[in-house]
Design an enzyme around this catalytic site. Structure first.
Site, PDB file in Angstrom:
ATOM      1  N   GLU A 155      20.201  29.438 -31.232  1.00 52.82           N
ATOM      2  CA  GLU A 155      21.143  30.380 -31.851  1.00 52.82           C
ATOM      3  C   GLU A 155      22.548  29.802 -31.980  1.00 52.82           C
ATOM      4  O   GLU A 155      23.535  30.400 -31.519  1.00 52.82           O
ATOM      5  CB  GLU A 155      21.154  31.700 -31.075  1.00 52.82           C
ATOM      6  CG  GLU A 155      19.790  32.381 -31.107  1.00 52.82           C
ATOM      7  CD  GLU A 155      19.784  33.816 -30.559  1.00 52.82           C
ATOM      8  OE1 GLU A 155      20.716  34.164 -29.834  1.00 52.82           O
ATOM      9  OE2 GLU A 155      18.855  34.577 -30.884  1.00 52.82           O
ATOM     10  N   CYS A 207      38.791  20.957 -30.304  1.00 48.98           N
ATOM     11  CA  CYS A 207      38.608  21.563 -31.626  1.00 48.98           C
ATOM     12  C   CYS A 207      39.913  21.556 -32.418  1.00 48.98           C
ATOM     13  O   CYS A 207      39.888  21.421 -33.643  1.00 48.98           O
ATOM     14  CB  CYS A 207      38.044  22.978 -31.489  1.00 48.98           C
ATOM     15  SG  CYS A 207      36.233  22.957 -31.385  1.00 48.98           S
ATOM     16  N   GLU A 242      12.211  34.320 -33.413  1.00 46.83           N
ATOM     17  CA  GLU A 242      12.119  35.285 -32.324  1.00 46.83           C
ATOM     18  C   GLU A 242      11.894  36.655 -32.942  1.00 46.83           C
ATOM     19  O   GLU A 242      12.451  36.964 -33.999  1.00 46.83           O
ATOM     20  CB  GLU A 242      13.407  35.308 -31.460  1.00 46.83           C
ATOM     21  CG  GLU A 242      13.688  33.989 -30.769  1.00 46.83           C
ATOM     22  CD  GLU A 242      14.882  34.038 -29.809  1.00 46.83           C
ATOM     23  OE1 GLU A 242      15.337  35.153 -29.473  1.00 46.83           O
ATOM     24  OE2 GLU A 242      15.337  32.968 -29.396  1.00 46.83           O
TER      25      GLU A 242
END
Lengths: 675, 675, 675
Positions: A148, A160, A307
């Site tokens: 995910e 970042c 899922e």
């Protein structure tokens, strides 16, 4: 495209590392009993694969894979990078990123920084080692990268920030371009050094510059695609033609799935749409919408459900499990993996409702699982090559989703998109959901709700599509913004004003909307009830906006009602070349509004449903060169009758059917005709 | 007082730095078309004035100013300090302060620390440079310092902490005095070193000491006044008699506007009151209240509207623009600046609804703007010297506002003040809003809602005012607190108990109120409906509090109803010397309660309205030595008739009117009589 | 047990350090006037006891204690550690801990870190010095440690993190045991070094591991017990047999009161239950429940009310003060201390409603206070030795409270516990509330709502209790978890499935519950109204859960209604040995549900009320070897009649009563019979 296994991958997620090895074999025996042919393993097992830096233990997983195979169960193996092991965080805390509250702490999952050199190094090492050890394992059918990915939705750590500055420099080359793109003259943000660019997550006053915000989301999406792509690239030399995917939790997401498809073999997603019987049937169409995006994202026009819930609660019909899985198939799934095989006893998801119960016995949906196993073993192969043949399309655009307020609830781009999708579904046909810029020539009708940011190239393609006879649906503020996220110095709908045949000099925002699109002095109108009325008298309540349309060639086909808005255009149509453009100057929370809109367009175009199914019975089609398949999905809890266009074979019952097909609550029918 | 321009300053905000210089001239041409004589520029242009430290570029602005002047448009020039340029933050991150989440990041606006030496240094440099360059520019009519100062409402950075300690030392001289003022014996806070004083924004348990909280707000207000005053002092040597102002966003604010007026030439504020037609007419009085504060804050009894909405939304009548501007004039404005000239294409306020539309065309309110331009060109000069002549006053006190919960919604000091103001407006006369300690001799009636903290000096003045024949209105907890914010060891209403003629030994707080005033065991009374009933039978619902009054000389003129409160005094009057004191022991959310209260007081005092206007038509007066002006403002969306006391000239229509004056929806009339 | 003073300690909290010493004597005179015999002092006086490190000033307090004694008022002296003095924080900022936002700042109270060596050192020093100075002061009746310890509910500073790691190492010895207990295989949390364990308060995704969360709460509770125990240990050598307590703010708390009783002489708590007349009478039972926990926590079967409201608001009957104090006595209190003597003028609790008013006069409840003083002076001695003799018990378990979501509102363990308590109170008898593992042989009925986590030992005791003829009430998920917080690999109700005679394979969680107990696909059932119906037709609405029960021997005595749940068991009973087990597979917000449940159980067991009191009149009993006392508490605002079983003496009125006893609103009666 490789047909990776027995036609349809059916199975569940299993975490052998959570259980004593002596229990494993019995589990695979039970999987075979249900007709499962696949199991997903390895997700979150990093600490077990690599108990300390560079020391690997893979024997246990190899044994699990072999045991599974002994009972006909092939493995989808996962790279375990979604949760870093304790020792890795201890050695290099920078492997986790941070948010506006500071650096992430250890003790849950995710939060890894996709721009952390230490994280990438560690991921390389475990991925390489797994590739070497398991790459040619004959019982592995495919690989899942991470778990995910794309969440949490921000990473604001120093790694970042550096990476964002580099990304911006690559995108804009010069600060002048960046300042221009961001409209940085506003509030004195004229940057003179790349290092001046910050993440403005705790500011004195005001919001992020919308250009910066949009670029942050692009950067974020790119970061994850690069991170996953790097794992894929390292694996491929070892794994031959086994498929590579990741399990997106949603298609309305922080990562552009169309773009991410470039590094994957199949788009997979985790279908936690509410099962049938627990929500209004209209809400059950939601999962199908995600399927349609996943399928069209590709590559290869197929998708996987990675899922899906394995049981229904006590008060719901367990037939929902069956129906939901066949809904996957109907929309083009190549497999469905239930989450999960057995409830974990501890951990943050302890007791998660699974295929098995806490004591290892089968749960209440046993019969449905067994039935699915049998049906899909029989039909999976036949259906594997059938493709979806839609002639209606919607344009889904991640950049507009992000720019209009990502994950902001019912006022957001994605929520409005869902409302449009459900409306168009009332036309009773399959729908493709493609990205702006796609070839649209095969579609009779293309809806592009929320296409506010649009490039000149895309706008030209859409205009050509209409010129050539297509029908395009636009709505509020369409075309008003350029790809930098800046407004065009044009009256809205900006670049589309000509083909829409109107401008919107003013508007009423009944409630404040996300972003700044409709900022200004607005209110509720002191108790005035506004409405939108169609020609047939049907009337609906507008929700967030009513634009003050001035027609410049278009014809009005629905009107506002109430106070000073009375009689002003709410929906218009404009003839352009051989085609036409509909423009919708409002929105609603009432699903009936979108049904009425679809009815209006469909009627004018003569669009017929695939078959005369009553409301609540979804019709979806797939076809091969020889055969045509019609999937009928009764999403309601009562019996329905469907009038068939011609006699057909119904594949589940293996019976010939004709005339009126009776479907019990939550029933599925798969009809087959010669093409 | 200098009459700075053609009688009335009418214009908008314009940001030339956001647009190509080739576009500027056409904009000024359009301004002239509307009759604008002013433009506000320079706000947020720091990065363009000073592209790097100490390097200045002013030519572009000089050109804009000259172009404007060519078309009759004078400039209000702004110091650009409200948003620091990227390079300044990069060089000295301390120029931005911080809040409870930490230091502010770069990327929006404001957040500068008024106590940062680096910020002050940088502000000095740009202000000096602008003064030198533009000080004697003949086209500049006045200066605005910064933008909407006083927000964010806290700065908790180390610079402010140091400055706060110094401020406290100056205020209290000794720690003993501080400990006494704060009641620091409570919870063991007996300070023995000035450096022990902290900002308690993340504490284990409990709230800030109320004395410290109040002092923090005083310090915060002082910090901004000192910061702005410093800019003003540096400018004045260069700018001659041009006016200096800043644009307060609200008069209920973090900075004491009465005190700040000491460093300004005129109080300006940004009037974002909702335009007519979008809210109940009663709510439209709200803007007038701010006007009254701004006018009375002075200096010079005048004020400026520095920002105001330039358009109405699609469903509202654009006459609202006209009415709102004349409401400004009626209350004594010397100018009104619309926000803004043209919608920005990018940045956090992109697309902001403006005088012009996105494509540069005039917006829907064009006619109203043009009409205003013509009317104010004609009448601005005549009205410039007319002053407001109110005989009713209210006391607005920033310290009470802060102490009773600053910006806390409908239970706060300011919200209750608004409700009292609207009630008193039903008497149909002009109202002054002055600070405690002002000379009140000219007023027949003075209302001081929420005057809980009061000094002995102010209390004496008020008592003398009453002795001398004045009428004073007090309410819940009035006089109970001394200027340190501590309770007096007296039965409430403390220092006013004698003139109110009562004490309040107990109370019912129906809901918890901000602060600790009414703490203790309280509740809703198990479904009991409480009320307040006036002698005429009118009954209203109390909202947050009902005091348990014991009369000690006062007479009760309204009573509580319900359960054990039945028949107990709710409003009282007490005769003192030649005057009287009303005491209101409760509050309400029902505007009718405050109207009834005003009617009760007005009736007893024989107060007559300025003219017999129906509800919804506001009457405001101004006068010169020769002339009396009556402004009638129909805030409703329907026709109204006003019965005139005597024939008059109506200035907008230039007609003589008498008898019944018919006003259409949102109409304005300005009547003129010999004084 | 020592009977510490004149039978019953009655008094208030007083803070002499907040007032001029010249005022003190007059206060004690007034206390005597009310019949007070106790005063609590010293709490929060650290800065006055120790103005700088190691420098002590105790004379002032000695003088206050002696002055009090002069008027018959004994002192409960407090260690002042709940609020550190400014100088201590300045010298050692680590004395304050921190939360997820960072380190605590100075300026309110509490937040001290119980694991900070500097804090412990400083606490030792002040406690030692107080012991030395005041230990043998004859006017001190007992000591209070700190103030309301256990709040804030977390401390996340580095000292606590280190201490937590040590605590874990002591608990688990090996990381293998810890990994197993926490189910650390989930999400790859296999710890290989104790220092890898973190506080996961800002994580990428997901919640704390439930095992870690539970251990954190255990550690937190242990930390406070150790911190307080240390103070007690240092005091005891000095103070002889004077009692030591602390004032818990609540019994549903972050510290296990049963365990903490091991270091205290009496359990004291701050009773801020709403006074009578302000809430429904059912809600007034809440205070009694806390009393029952405090009494049973012990030691010595007695408890103290350390704080209680001193006045009622204006609209409430001040008889509530009288009734609430007698409710304390009825449940076994040995004293009641009002909070507080006089309203503080400054500080965070300024104006707190107190025994005296702001001006020092007595407040409206004067008569009630005086009456209490006289009654308790007369009866306190007689009642001091009477003990509670309950035959109904409930099990309250802190670990379950913490694990099921501590302080989470109406869905939490404690809120449900209160609902059960109120239901069982409808049986009209006294209730003991004991910890799991207690000897239950004296009880006819034991209710254990929320006993999800349970050890094998406790489960065995309960099974034996039932075998031997006891009646046990269990509910949703009982016995499903082991003491590590992991699920047992058994069908719920796990270890109790056999004695409950059922399993629950599925469930419906109507709303998401805290924790992960019922995670999975769930919903509201599309508008279906579910119910629970008893045999007598009474029907109630389930709230958060309906389990899908499969009977395995039990008999169903109430049923679900609605949709697919229709007719399924909601409440069951199972015969086991000589006893029986009731199982409740749901919950409700309707108090009637719990009354019906109690009626059902009580009826089957033939449980009779202590006396035939109507709803709203609480009956509680105490007894000595010679006498039986029945307390009747009319919690309603209207007259009630109670039919007495036999003639008795009523102690307050000193009258003989028989037949029907008439009680006015909020009246108390204490009946006495020969045992």
């Amino acid at each position: 495209m490789k047909n990776w296994t027995h036609g349809f991958l059916l199975g569940s997620s299993y975490y052998p590392e959570q259980w004593d090895a002596s229990m494993w074999e019995a589990e695979f025996v039970k999987m075979r009993e249900l007709g499962h042919n696949a199991v997903r393993m390895g997700e979150f097992a990093w600490a077990f694969f690599e108990p300390s830096a560079g020391v690997f233990e893979f024997d246990w997983m190899e044994r699990a894979i072999e045991l599974a195979a002994r009972y006909g169960v092939q493995t989808i193996l996962c790279t375990p990078t979604a949760s870093v092991p304790p020792w890795l965080f201890q050695d290099h805390p920078e492997v986790l990123g941070g948010n506006e509250k500071g650096a992430f702490r250890y003790g849950a999952r995710k939060g890894y920084c996709t721009n952390s050199p230490r994280m990438l190094e560690a991921a390389d090492r475990i991925v390489d080692a797994m590739g070497q050890r398991f790459g040619d394992n004959p019982h592995i059918v495919g690989w899942q990268l991470d778990n995910e990915p794309g969440f949490p939705f921000v990473c604001y750590d120093p790694r970042c920030l550096s990476a964002f500055r580099i990304w911006l420099r690559e995108r804009y080359q010069t600060l002048g371009s960046l300042n221009d793109a961001w409209g940085a003259a506003f509030w004195s943000h004229r940057y003179t050094d790349w290092d001046q660019i910050d993440f403005p997550f705790n500011v004195g006053d005001g919001a992020w510059n919308p250009g910066q915000k949009l670029d942050y989301r692009r950067f974020f999406s790119d970061s994850f695609i690069r991170y996953l792509g790097r794992q894929g690239e390292r694996l491929r030399p070892y794994i031959g033609d086994r498929f590579v995917c990741t399990n997106w939790p949603d298609t309305s997401w922080s990562v552009d799935l169309y773009q991410a498809a470039g590094i994957l073999d199949v788009t997979a997603w985790d279908n936690y749409s509410r099962p049938p019987g627990l929500v209004e049937w209209q809400d059950q169409l939601h999962g199908g919408m995600h399927h349609d995006i996943a399928r069209c994202a590709g590559p290869n026009g197929r998708f996987l459900v990675a899922e899906q819930s394995a049981q229904t609660p006590a008060h719901a019909d367990s037939k929902g499990i069956h129906l939901q899985t066949w809904t996957d198939v109907a929309h083009g799934a190549l497999g469905a993996i239930f989450f999960e095989w057995r409830p974990p006893l501890g951990g943050a998801e302890q007791g998660y409702i699974s295929v098995l119960q806490l004591d290892g016995s089968f749960g209440p949906a046993y019969d449905q699982h067994k039935r699915l196993g049998a049906e899909l073993a029989r039909l999976g192969g036949e259906l594997a090559d059938a493709v979806t043949d839609a002639d209606i399309a919607m344009l889904f655009d991640y950049e507009n989703q992000w720019a209009q307020g990502f994950r902001v609830g019912p006022d957001g781009y994605d929520a409005e998109f869902v409302r449009w999708y459900k409306g168009l579904k009332s036309l009773g046909r399959s729908i493709d959901i493609v990205k702006p810029g796609s070839d649209l020539s095969r579609y009779r009708l293309v809806a592009a709700p929320g296409l506010r940011i649009v490039s000149e190239e895309t706008a030209s393609l859409l205009k050509q599509y209409v010129q050539d006879g297509g029908t395009l649906l636009l709505n509020v503020q369409s075309g008003a913004y350029d790809p930098t996220g800046k407004l065009r110095p044009l009256m809205p709908p900006g670049i589309f004003a000509d083909i829409a045949g109107l401008v919107t000099p003013a508007s009423v925002a009944k409630r404040s909307m996300t972003g700044n699109l409709l900022q200004g002095p607005t209110d509720q109108g002191i108790g005035v009830k506004f409405g939108v009325r169609f020609a047939d008298g049907a009337s609906f309540s507008p929700e967030t906006v009513m634009e003050g349309v001035e027609l410049r060639g278009a014809e009005s086909i629905a009107f506002f009602t109430g106070a000073r808005m009375e009689g002003r255009p709410a929906i218009t149509v404009n003839r352009v070349g051989s085609g036409s453009v509909f423009y919708v100057a409002t929105d609603s929370r009432d699903g009936g509004f979108y049904d009425a809109l679809a009815r209006e367009c469909g009627g004018r175009l003569g669009i017929e449903p695939l078959c005369a199914a009553p409301p609540g019975v979804e019709a979806v089609s797939r076809r091969t060169s020889d055969w045509r398949y019609l999937f009928l999905l009764n999403h309601t809890d009562h019996r329905q009758e469907v009038s068939l266009p011609s006699p057909a074979v119904e594949l589940l019952s293996e019976r010939r059917v004709e005339g009126a097909l009776v479907m019990e609550s939550f029933d599925v029918a798969v009809l087959k005709w010669k093409a």
